[in-house]
Design a protein around this motif. Structure first.
Motif, PDB file in Angstrom:
ATOM      1  N   ARG A 192     -37.946  96.192   1.265  1.00  0.00           N
ATOM      2  CA  ARG A 192     -37.407  95.942   2.421  1.00  0.00           C
ATOM      3  C   ARG A 192     -37.674  96.983   3.526  1.00  0.00           C
ATOM      4  NH1 ARG A 192     -31.678  93.417   3.298  1.00  0.00           N
ATOM      5  NH2 ARG A 192     -31.294  93.922   5.285  1.00  0.00           N
ATOM      6  N   ASN A 193     -37.724  98.137   3.033  1.00  0.00           N
ATOM      7  CA  ASN A 193     -37.989  99.382   4.054  1.00  0.00           C
ATOM      8  C   ASN A 193     -39.275  99.194   4.835  1.00  0.00           C
ATOM      9  OD1 ASN A 193     -37.807 101.944   5.222  1.00  0.00           O
ATOM     10  ND2 ASN A 193     -39.029 102.478   3.445  1.00  0.00           N
ATOM     11  N   GLU A 194     -40.120  98.735   3.930  1.00  0.00           N
ATOM     12  CA  GLU A 194     -41.601  98.446   4.273  1.00  0.00           C
ATOM     13  C   GLU A 194     -41.690  97.234   5.619  1.00  0.00           C
ATOM     14  OE1 GLU A 194     -44.529  98.117   1.265  1.00  0.00           O
ATOM     15  OE2 GLU A 194     -43.544  99.894   0.403  1.00  0.00           O
ATOM     16  N   ILE A 195     -40.896  96.313   5.281  1.00  0.00           N
ATOM     17  CA  ILE A 195     -40.861  95.087   6.133  1.00  0.00           C
ATOM     18  C   ILE A 195     -39.913  95.418   7.285  1.00  0.00           C
ATOM     19  CG2 ILE A 195     -39.597  92.820   6.390  1.00  0.00           C
ATOM     20  CD1 ILE A 195     -39.949  92.608   3.084  1.00  0.00           C
ATOM     21  N   ILE A 196     -39.063  96.390   7.195  1.00  0.00           N
ATOM     22  CA  ILE A 196     -38.432  96.652   8.502  1.00  0.00           C
ATOM     23  C   ILE A 196     -39.109  97.473   9.399  1.00  0.00           C
ATOM     24  CG2 ILE A 196     -36.426  97.979   9.521  1.00  0.00           C
ATOM     25  CD1 ILE A 196     -34.705  96.225   7.273  1.00  0.00           C
ATOM     26  N   PHE A 197     -39.809  98.325   8.672  1.00  0.00           N
ATOM     27  CA  PHE A 197     -40.867  99.323   9.291  1.00  0.00           C
ATOM     28  C   PHE A 197     -41.965  98.452  10.083  1.00  0.00           C
ATOM     29  CE2 PHE A 197     -44.695 101.881   9.663  1.00  0.00           C
ATOM     30  CZ  PHE A 197     -44.034 102.975  10.431  1.00  0.00           C
TER      31      PHE A 197
ATOM     32  N   GLY B 166     -38.464  74.955   2.205  1.00  0.00           N
ATOM     33  CA  GLY B 166     -37.077  74.438   2.224  1.00  0.00           C
ATOM     34  C   GLY B 166     -35.954  75.249   2.515  1.00  0.00           C
ATOM     35  N   ILE B 167     -36.501  76.359   3.004  1.00  0.00           N
ATOM     36  CA  ILE B 167     -35.440  77.305   3.464  1.00  0.00           C
ATOM     37  C   ILE B 167     -35.480  77.685   4.845  1.00  0.00           C
ATOM     38  CG2 ILE B 167     -34.437  79.666   2.984  1.00  0.00           C
ATOM     39  CD1 ILE B 167     -35.373  79.579   0.119  1.00  0.00           C
ATOM     40  N   GLU B 168     -34.337  77.515   5.446  1.00  0.00           N
ATOM     41  CA  GLU B 168     -34.307  77.907   6.903  1.00  0.00           C
ATOM     42  C   GLU B 168     -34.653  79.615   6.995  1.00  0.00           C
ATOM     43  OE1 GLU B 168     -31.036  76.508   9.316  1.00  0.00           O
ATOM     44  OE2 GLU B 168     -31.442  78.212  10.748  1.00  0.00           O
ATOM     45  N   LEU B 169     -35.463  79.807   7.571  1.00  0.00           N
ATOM     46  CA  LEU B 169     -35.575  81.337   7.779  1.00  0.00           C
ATOM     47  C   LEU B 169     -35.253  81.872   9.157  1.00  0.00           C
ATOM     48  CD1 LEU B 169     -39.368  82.794   6.998  1.00  0.00           C
ATOM     49  CD2 LEU B 169     -37.105  83.315   5.955  1.00  0.00           C
ATOM     50  N   GLY B 170     -35.081  80.960  10.196  1.00  0.00           N
ATOM     51  CA  GLY B 170     -34.474  81.442  11.233  1.00  0.00           C
ATOM     52  C   GLY B 170     -34.528  80.161  12.280  1.00  0.00           C
ATOM     53  N   GLY B 171     -33.842  80.630  13.383  1.00  0.00           N
ATOM     54  CA  GLY B 171     -34.117  79.515  14.673  1.00  0.00           C
ATOM     55  C   GLY B 171     -33.652  80.172  15.763  1.00  0.00           C
TER      56      GLY B 171
ATOM     57  N   ARG C 277     -32.831  87.076   4.139  1.00  0.00           N
ATOM     58  CA  ARG C 277     -33.399  85.763   3.222  1.00  0.00           C
ATOM     59  C   ARG C 277     -34.949  86.021   3.076  1.00  0.00           C
ATOM     60  NH1 ARG C 277     -30.868  80.345   5.347  1.00  0.00           N
ATOM     61  NH2 ARG C 277     -28.934  81.514   4.669  1.00  0.00           N
ATOM     62  N   PHE C 278     -35.601  86.594   4.279  1.00  0.00           N
ATOM     63  CA  PHE C 278     -36.820  86.721   4.376  1.00  0.00           C
ATOM     64  C   PHE C 278     -37.318  87.703   3.264  1.00  0.00           C
ATOM     65  CE2 PHE C 278     -40.555  88.153   7.346  1.00  0.00           C
ATOM     66  CZ  PHE C 278     -41.711  87.078   6.699  1.00  0.00           C
ATOM     67  N   VAL C 279     -36.473  88.944   3.033  1.00  0.00           N
ATOM     68  CA  VAL C 279     -36.730  89.820   2.297  1.00  0.00           C
ATOM     69  C   VAL C 279     -36.780  89.477   0.937  1.00  0.00           C
ATOM     70  CG1 VAL C 279     -36.284  92.275   1.195  1.00  0.00           C
ATOM     71  CG2 VAL C 279     -36.028  91.731   3.743  1.00  0.00           C
ATOM     72  N   MET C 280     -35.655  88.566   0.584  1.00  0.00           N
ATOM     73  CA  MET C 280     -35.167  87.807  -0.710  1.00  0.00           C
ATOM     74  C   MET C 280     -36.584  86.967  -0.980  1.00  0.00           C
ATOM     75  SD  MET C 280     -32.578  84.908  -1.476  1.00  0.00           S
ATOM     76  CE  MET C 280     -33.544  83.452  -0.974  1.00  0.00           C
TER      77      MET C 280
ATOM     78  N   ILE D  24     -29.766  86.749  -1.891  1.00  0.00           N
ATOM     79  CA  ILE D  24     -29.741  87.802  -0.935  1.00  0.00           C
ATOM     80  C   ILE D  24     -29.042  89.142  -1.177  1.00  0.00           C
ATOM     81  CG2 ILE D  24     -30.237  86.389   1.068  1.00  0.00           C
ATOM     82  CD1 ILE D  24     -27.440  86.635   2.074  1.00  0.00           C
ATOM     83  N   ARG D  25     -28.036  88.940  -2.034  1.00  0.00           N
ATOM     84  CA  ARG D  25     -27.256  90.134  -2.675  1.00  0.00           C
ATOM     85  C   ARG D  25     -28.456  91.115  -3.419  1.00  0.00           C
ATOM     86  NH1 ARG D  25     -24.374  85.720  -4.008  1.00  0.00           N
ATOM     87  NH2 ARG D  25     -25.000  85.864  -6.151  1.00  0.00           N
ATOM     88  N   GLU D  26     -29.528  90.476  -3.826  1.00  0.00           N
ATOM     89  CA  GLU D  26     -30.411  91.419  -4.789  1.00  0.00           C
ATOM     90  C   GLU D  26     -31.177  92.411  -3.741  1.00  0.00           C
ATOM     91  OE1 GLU D  26     -30.985  91.541  -8.071  1.00  0.00           O
ATOM     92  OE2 GLU D  26     -29.077  90.559  -7.847  1.00  0.00           O
ATOM     93  N   VAL D  27     -31.261  92.020  -2.335  1.00  0.00           N
ATOM     94  CA  VAL D  27     -31.947  92.681  -1.508  1.00  0.00           C
ATOM     95  C   VAL D  27     -31.248  93.647  -0.470  1.00  0.00           C
ATOM     96  CG1 VAL D  27     -34.071  91.487  -1.768  1.00  0.00           C
ATOM     97  CG2 VAL D  27     -32.465  90.710   0.086  1.00  0.00           C
ATOM     98  N   ILE D  28     -29.698  93.630  -0.621  1.00  0.00           N
ATOM     99  CA  ILE D  28     -28.855  94.361   0.260  1.00  0.00           C
ATOM    100  C   ILE D  28     -28.352  95.418  -0.614  1.00  0.00           C
ATOM    101  CG2 ILE D  28     -26.587  94.154   1.388  1.00  0.00           C
ATOM    102  CD1 ILE D  28     -27.263  91.188   2.064  1.00  0.00           C
ATOM    103  N   ALA D  29     -28.377  96.694  -0.087  1.00  0.00           N
ATOM    104  CA  ALA D  29     -27.907  97.746  -0.970  1.00  0.00           C
ATOM    105  C   ALA D  29     -26.495  97.544  -1.481  1.00  0.00           C
ATOM    106  CB  ALA D  29     -28.045  99.093  -0.114  1.00  0.00           C
TER     107      ALA D  29
END
Ligand code: ASP
Length: 590
Positions: free
Chosen positions: A147-152, A481-486, A538-541, A549-554
């Motif tokens: 997640r850190n790498e994605i945000i960076f 099949g998942i809405e990433l954004g809009g 969701r993207f990180v998930m 998403i609970r798995e990728v939120i601290a």
């Protein structure tokens, strides 16, 4: 004197330290007592290093090592040596070495943990209550690291593309984006409340009014909704906005961003441009505005076959303007009990029923409504709606109001495809869904709502159309099949903005009361603008292959929106409420 500073991380011990004195810190992952020798797997965030206590290396350290238990935090120093060839552990990066301990300091002891870190099936409430222990698991740490790498990389991409990262307020006012907002009482302004932002929507538009041209933020957003499977009351969006652009510019920059992240973080190449489909196409073929198009199995309209049916139910649906939609399932001949199970599944989704028609070996139809179907039903179907129909195939039908029936079929389509094993799970299929309806009608409230939000610009020609036919300049990015954004191109004319507010039932007075600042800004030099937000969690998930998403939120909330660790939310005492001029009412839910 023992050196209290570690030389390196446990997982980073390499050849370069061979035969050198080093210090390591970490948690006792496992201790094995082999008579004279004590072995400990010492763990830190980067990995595991085997350390050995032997009275010959140091008597005192060896004695103390008897006290070590799992999860004690220790500091050790000693010499790195090569293990014998037959003792090399290929499962860990440092498996060729071990540390001969000459000094041991116990920095902190640990009672037995409420769960073992390598246990798989721990209930989520317990994991969240002891989240700091849960996060000790390498798998969880790795997710946070990714997640850190994605945000960076996200910040890097947008910085390099000329975007300015601006932080916007958390204490604010309702942004009218549709969800219920959290409110925070103000002590200074009695009887007044802030809202927590559902998104920085208003601020990013105003930053365009300020001339910032390109804005981005990794923004915390809050929505006080009943939590469905994968929602969180607070979550993170990648939020962006641009001026003097159109749909193509947003679609281009966001597509390139996704391509960049996948390459940088996962070394995956994705080809641009992503496929583009209209909302109408998505809904009529897949029963969803975020269709999974990795496999075909489209929904088809079977209404024409039932216009003259004797079946009362279907007849009345069609007479009242409804439709009969269906799925043609090929490649699996269902047994009767399987068909009944599909009926149950459809009912569980909320369907009144599911009609099935199965074609046996000689293409004769079998169905609970067989006697109402013509003898040549197979030929009729094959020559009209299902040209590839063959013996053994099944047709599932759901009748009803178009939106309802197609939504149910859309869900059924996914389950059926999963069961047929036709979903290529390792494929990443990005698509843009465009040409959304501007409004949607809510039958319960008997009023129109904005499909995206009321700041979205309608497509040209909207003035002459009925409300139901107006399309929005909105677009969604969908992955498997998942809405990433809009997002959308926004209205930048106060007169149009007021009209759109009116069309969702907001009077001019109410519009002024809520959005005077926006309407005024639109009369003080306001550029054409548009933007989008991506659900980062969701993207990180998806990128980490996590299930929720609970798995990728601290520190996420439970599905009941609570934090079992800090015990939030919690009552505040009456004295404190008094400060805010607030009082408890009796509870509705006991
Ligand atoms: N604010 C919108 C949302 O949160 C995104 C956008 O229109 O930019 O969905």
């Amino acid at each position: 004197m023992i050196n209290m500073k570690r030389t390196t991380y446990c997982g980073f011990v390499t050849e370069k330290y061979l035969n050198q004195e080093i210090s390591l810190t970490g948690w006792v992952n496992k201790r094995r007592d082999h008579g004279g020798l004590i072995f400990v797997d010492l763990r830190d965030r980067e990995g595991i290093m085997q350390i050995v206590f032997n009275p010959d290396f140091n008597q005192q350290a060896h004695v103390l090592a008897h006290e070590l238990r799992s999860e004690f935090v220790i500091l050790v120093s000693g010499k790195v040596v090569q293990r014998d060839a037959n003792l090399i552990n290929k499962n860990i990066a440092t498996g060729k070495f071990e540390l001969q301990v000459t000094n041991l300091v116990i920095l902190n002891k640990s009672k037995a943990l409420p769960f073992a870190l390598d246990e798989d099936n721990i209930d989520e409430e317990t994991r969240l209550k002891y989240r700091y222990l849960d996060l000790r698991r390498p798998d969880m740490f790795n997710k946070m690291q990714l997640r850190n790498e994605i945000i960076f990389a996200t910040r890097e991409f947008f910085f390099n593309n000329g975007f300015i990262d601006v932080e916007t307020p958390i204490l604010t006012k309702n942004t009218m984006e549709g969800a219920r907002e959290f409110i925070v009482p103000s002590r200074i302004h009695e009887h007044s409340f802030y809202s927590l932002p559902q998104s920085p929507q208003m601020y990013k538009q105003l930053l365009m009014a300020a001339g910032f041209d390109k804005y981005v933020q990794v923004a915390r957003c809050f929505r006080d909704e009943d939590l469905r499977a994968d929602r969180q009351p607070e979550f993170t969006q990648l939020d962006l906005e641009m001026s003097f652009i159109n749909e193509e510019d947003i679609i281009d920059v966001v597509s390139r961003y996704i391509q960049y992240i996948l390459k940088k973080v996962q070394s995956i190449d994705v080809q641009l441009p992503f496929k583009r489909i209209t909302y109408d196409y998505a809904f009529s073929n897949f029963g969803s505005d975020k269709p999974d198009i990795r496999f075909d199995l489209k929904i088809q309209d079977f209404s024409s076959l039932f216009v003259n049916t004797e079946l009362k139910f279907l007849k009345s649906v069609i007479a009242s303007g409804g439709k009969v939609g269906g799925l043609h399932v090929s490649g699996k001949a269902y047994s009767r009990s399987e068909l009944l199970a599909w009926v149950d599944t459809a009912v569980k989704f909320g369907a009144k029923g599911l009609l099935w028609v199965r074609f046996n070996e000689d293409c004769k139809h079998e169905s609970p409504v067989s006697k109402f179907l013509p003898d040549n039903f197979f030929d009729q179907l094959k020559s009209t709606i299902c040209p590839t129909l063959k013996a053994g195939d099944t047709i599932f039908l759901i009748a009803g109001e178009y939106e309802e029936a197609w939504t149910l079929l859309g869900r059924l389509r996914l389950e059926v495809a999963e069961d047929l094993k036709i979903i290529p799970h390792d494929e990443l299929n990005f698509s843009w869904v465009v040409d959304f309806p501007m409004f949607e009608y809510n039958k319960d409230d008997k009023r129109w709502y904005s499909k995206h939000h009321p700041f979205t610009s309608p497509q040209a020609g909207w003035e002459n159309l009925e409300q139901k036919d107006i399309k929005a300049r909105a677009y969604d990015i969908v992955l498997n099949g998942i809405e990433l954004g809009g997002g959308s191109i926004r209205i930048h004319d106060s007169a149009i903005q007021k009209k759109i507010f009116n069309m969702i039932g907001m009077t001019n007075e109410a519009a002024q009361a809520y959005f005077d600042f926006l309407l005024e800004s639109q009369e003080l030099g306001y550029p054409p603008l548009g933007g989008l937000a991506i659900g980062l969690d969701r993207f990180v998930m998806l990128l980490t292959g996590s299930k929720s998403i609970r798995e990728v939120i601290a520190f996420p909330k439970t599905q009941r929106a609570s934090d079992p660790m800090m015990k939030a939310p919690s009552e505040v005492d009456e004295q404190k409420l008094e400060l805010y001029r607030l009082k408890y009412l009796p509870k509705k839910i006991k």
